[in-house]
Motif scaffolding. Structure first.
Motif, PDB file in Angstrom:
ATOM      1  N   ASP A   1       0.368  -0.943  -0.081  1.00 48.74           N
ATOM      2  CA  ASP A   1       0.111   0.399   0.580  1.00 48.74           C
ATOM      3  C   ASP A   1       0.239   1.351  -0.482  1.00 48.74           C
ATOM      4  N   ALA A   2       1.903   0.929   0.355  1.00 47.61           N
ATOM      5  CA  ALA A   2       2.441   2.522   1.417  1.00 47.61           C
ATOM      6  C   ALA A   2       3.548   2.427  -0.225  1.00 47.61           C
ATOM      7  N   LEU A   3       3.830   1.880  -0.437  1.00 52.41           N
ATOM      8  CA  LEU A   3       4.516   1.257  -2.349  1.00 52.41           C
ATOM      9  C   LEU A   3       3.749   1.886  -3.398  1.00 52.41           C
TER      10      LEU A   3
ATOM     11  N   ARG B  66      19.541  11.373   4.834  1.00 53.34           N
ATOM     12  CA  ARG B  66      19.142  11.441   5.933  1.00 53.34           C
ATOM     13  C   ARG B  66      17.875  11.127   6.495  1.00 53.34           C
ATOM     14  N   GLN B  67      16.834  11.865   5.107  1.00 50.75           N
ATOM     15  CA  GLN B  67      15.332  11.358   5.099  1.00 50.75           C
ATOM     16  C   GLN B  67      14.412   9.998   4.748  1.00 50.75           C
ATOM     17  N   ALA B  68      15.472   9.389   4.174  1.00 53.50           N
ATOM     18  CA  ALA B  68      14.570   8.347   3.932  1.00 53.50           C
ATOM     19  C   ALA B  68      14.868   7.448   4.953  1.00 53.50           C
ATOM     20  N   VAL B  69      14.212   7.152   5.929  1.00 54.43           N
ATOM     21  CA  VAL B  69      14.043   6.407   6.544  1.00 54.43           C
ATOM     22  C   VAL B  69      12.184   5.403   7.456  1.00 54.43           C
ATOM     23  N   GLY B  70      12.550   4.951   6.667  1.00 56.29           N
ATOM     24  CA  GLY B  70      10.820   3.936   7.169  1.00 56.29           C
ATOM     25  C   GLY B  70      11.128   2.877   7.952  1.00 56.29           C
ATOM     26  N   PHE B  71       9.595   2.429   8.072  1.00 53.78           N
ATOM     27  CA  PHE B  71       8.693   1.679   9.596  1.00 53.78           C
ATOM     28  C   PHE B  71       9.188   0.311   9.237  1.00 53.78           C
ATOM     29  N   HIS B  72      10.570  -0.368  10.156  1.00 49.13           N
ATOM     30  CA  HIS B  72      10.821  -1.812  10.483  1.00 49.13           C
ATOM     31  C   HIS B  72       9.679  -3.197  10.680  1.00 49.13           C
ATOM     32  N   PHE B  73       8.656  -3.662  10.205  1.00 48.19           N
ATOM     33  CA  PHE B  73       8.235  -3.911  11.155  1.00 48.19           C
ATOM     34  C   PHE B  73       8.862  -5.791  11.766  1.00 48.19           C
ATOM     35  N   ASP B  74       8.162  -5.992  12.524  1.00 45.02           N
ATOM     36  CA  ASP B  74       9.171  -7.309  13.585  1.00 45.02           C
ATOM     37  C   ASP B  74       7.987  -7.745  13.626  1.00 45.02           C
ATOM     38  N   PRO B  75       8.044  -9.287  12.694  1.00 44.55           N
ATOM     39  CA  PRO B  75       7.432 -10.446  13.107  1.00 44.55           C
ATOM     40  C   PRO B  75       6.808 -10.734  14.165  1.00 44.55           C
TER      41      PRO B  75
ATOM     42  N   TYR C 148      16.611  -1.797  -3.503  1.00 45.72           N
ATOM     43  CA  TYR C 148      16.007  -3.131  -2.312  1.00 45.72           C
ATOM     44  C   TYR C 148      15.147  -2.387  -1.661  1.00 45.72           C
ATOM     45  N   VAL C 149      14.082  -3.103  -0.907  1.00 45.47           N
ATOM     46  CA  VAL C 149      12.992  -2.926   0.144  1.00 45.47           C
ATOM     47  C   VAL C 149      12.958  -4.164   0.570  1.00 45.47           C
ATOM     48  N   ASP C 150      13.139  -4.166   2.292  1.00 44.24           N
ATOM     49  CA  ASP C 150      12.544  -5.959   2.955  1.00 44.24           C
ATOM     50  C   ASP C 150      11.354  -5.379   2.603  1.00 44.24           C
ATOM     51  N   ALA C 151      10.775  -7.161   3.059  1.00 40.17           N
ATOM     52  CA  ALA C 151       9.080  -6.655   2.631  1.00 40.17           C
ATOM     53  C   ALA C 151       8.346  -6.299   3.598  1.00 40.17           C
ATOM     54  N   ASP C 152       8.903  -5.988   4.875  1.00 37.99           N
ATOM     55  CA  ASP C 152       8.772  -6.097   5.715  1.00 37.99           C
ATOM     56  C   ASP C 152       8.903  -4.348   6.490  1.00 37.99           C
ATOM     57  N   MET C 153       9.162  -3.347   4.731  1.00 30.37           N
ATOM     58  CA  MET C 153       9.738  -1.975   5.770  1.00 30.37           C
ATOM     59  C   MET C 153       8.456  -1.445   5.116  1.00 30.37           C
ATOM     60  N   LEU C 154       8.248  -0.110   5.922  1.00 29.21           N
ATOM     61  CA  LEU C 154       6.721   0.462   5.432  1.00 29.21           C
ATOM     62  C   LEU C 154       7.912   1.652   4.985  1.00 29.21           C
ATOM     63  N   LEU C 155       7.396   2.041   3.817  1.00 29.07           N
ATOM     64  CA  LEU C 155       7.989   3.870   3.569  1.00 29.07           C
ATOM     65  C   LEU C 155       7.759   4.933   3.467  1.00 29.07           C
ATOM     66  N   PRO C 156       8.003   6.088   3.757  1.00 28.34           N
ATOM     67  CA  PRO C 156       7.142   7.262   3.773  1.00 28.34           C
ATOM     68  C   PRO C 156       6.906   7.544   1.924  1.00 28.34           C
ATOM     69  N   ALA C 157       6.057   8.192   1.345  1.00 25.89           N
ATOM     70  CA  ALA C 157       4.962   8.744   0.701  1.00 25.89           C
ATOM     71  C   ALA C 157       6.438   9.195  -0.479  1.00 25.89           C
ATOM     72  N   GLY C 158       7.592   9.857   0.008  1.00 27.83           N
ATOM     73  CA  GLY C 158       8.099  10.529  -0.414  1.00 27.83           C
ATOM     74  C   GLY C 158       9.985   9.784  -0.979  1.00 27.83           C
TER      75      GLY C 158
END
Length: 337
Positions: free
Chosen positions: A63-65, A276-285, A127-137
């Motif tokens: 969804d975030a992508l 430094r502005q490229a930070v995403g949420f990494h969801f723990d399982p 490359y993005v982890d499949a548990d990594m939610l990226l902000p819109a920009g």
């Protein structure tokens, strides 16, 4: 005589000042500031996600992508590493996915990323982890700054399973930014033992990793170790030239395949530059503690593999072999989308 990867790293610096200044002069945007919404400049991107039993979070990640504000179209390639949950179903049905494949047996994230890279049409692979939610920009910021010579590093903010974010991700949550190592215990990577507590600030203290070139260390960190595939943008041709990720890491355990890729790219002359502005949420399982213990139990094997590869010649000229290997693997995969 061909130089070893270890020796090649000692001849490579990481002063990316000219690179970042040229971007700022050309665009009027500071390197660590977001580009304007719907930015259309930059390179063609392919986002590659390796997926293994991530049905609990993959819909949100996709969804975030889909909600990214990058003004250029980009493809999303998801490779299912023989998951045993509903991951394949999510890949097959989510509209953000351009291409979805399923490996016939579990091969590891390195192989999944390699296959995605092989299929990628973009000049730069994100490359993005499949548990990594990226902000819109985030994708726009990477695309605007991607070049043939830059390895762009993003950061992650870990979230415990079931905890919803109540604000944006914080840069300081990443260990490459704020780091409090244990004392009187050998550190995992370098093996050194610290006798006094330190307030580690790797990103700040190394001037955005500039001071980590030529094989230098910051305690337990060196430049290749900063290359983490949770969020990473790399020129596709460069990845192919070094033969992609070494798949052996996925067979013997967890970790180090991204560090080895980073070392190979640095030895080939690429600069490692943080955003430094490229930070995403990494969801723990759900079973994060159990998974972490399992990963740590294989760390010594993957670290030993990495040390052995450092003694071998630096890799180059492997595009043809990489392509042939991935083409063969492709024929055994199930097409999900």
């Amino acid at each position: 005589m061909t130089s070893s990867l270890h020796k090649a790293l000692r001849h490579r610096g990481n002063d990316h000042t000219r690179h970042t200044q040229e971007f700022e002069q050309a665009t009027g945007v500071a390197w660590h500031r977001p580009v304007p919404s719907s930015w259309v400049g930059g390179r063609r991107l392919s986002v590659v996600l390796p997926a293994r039993n991530v049905a609990y979070c993959l819909p949100k990640v996709l969804d975030a992508l889909q909600a990214q504000t990058y003004g250029r179209r980009f493809e999303v390639i998801v490779v299912d590493d023989a998951s045993t949950d509903a991951t394949a179903k999510v890949i097959a049905t989510h509209p953000a996915v351009t291409t979805g494949l399923r490996l016939p047996t579990r091969c590891g994230a390195a192989t999944a990323r390699n296959l995605g890279t092989y299929l990628a049409q973009g000049e730069t692979v994100v490359y993005v982890d499949a548990d990594m939610l990226l902000p819109a920009g985030t994708v726009a910021d990477l695309g605007a700054r991607a070049t043939d010579h830059a390895v762009l590093i993003g950061f992650r903010h870990n979230l415990r399973y079931g905890v919803a974010p109540d604000a944006g991700p914080e840069l300081a949550a990443d260990h490459r930014v704020t780091w409090q190592p244990p004392v009187n215990t050998p550190l995992l990577y370098s093996g050194i033992t610290l006798r006094e507590p330190i307030d580690g600030r790797p990103l700040e203290h190394t001037r955005d990793f500039r001071d980590l070139g030529h094989g230098r260390m910051y305690y337990d960190w060196d430049l290749p170790r900063m290359v983490v595939t949770a969020l990473l943008a790399v020129p596709r041709t460069a990845v192919l030239d070094v033969g992609g990720f070494d798949p052996e890491f996925g067979r013997i355990g967890w970790g180090m395949e991204d560090t080895h890729l980073g070392a190979s790219l640095i030895a080939a002359g690429h600069l490692v530059i943080p955003l430094r502005q490229a930070v995403g949420f990494h969801f723990d399982p759900p079973d994060a503690a159990e998974q972490w213990q399992h990963k740590l139990s294989t760390w010594h094997a993957t670290l030993a593999r990495y040390r052995a590869l450092l003694a071998e010649p630096a890799r180059s000229g492997r595009s043809a072999a990489f392509t042939a290997s991935m083409n063969s693997l492709l024929h055994s995969c199930e097409v999900l989308r």
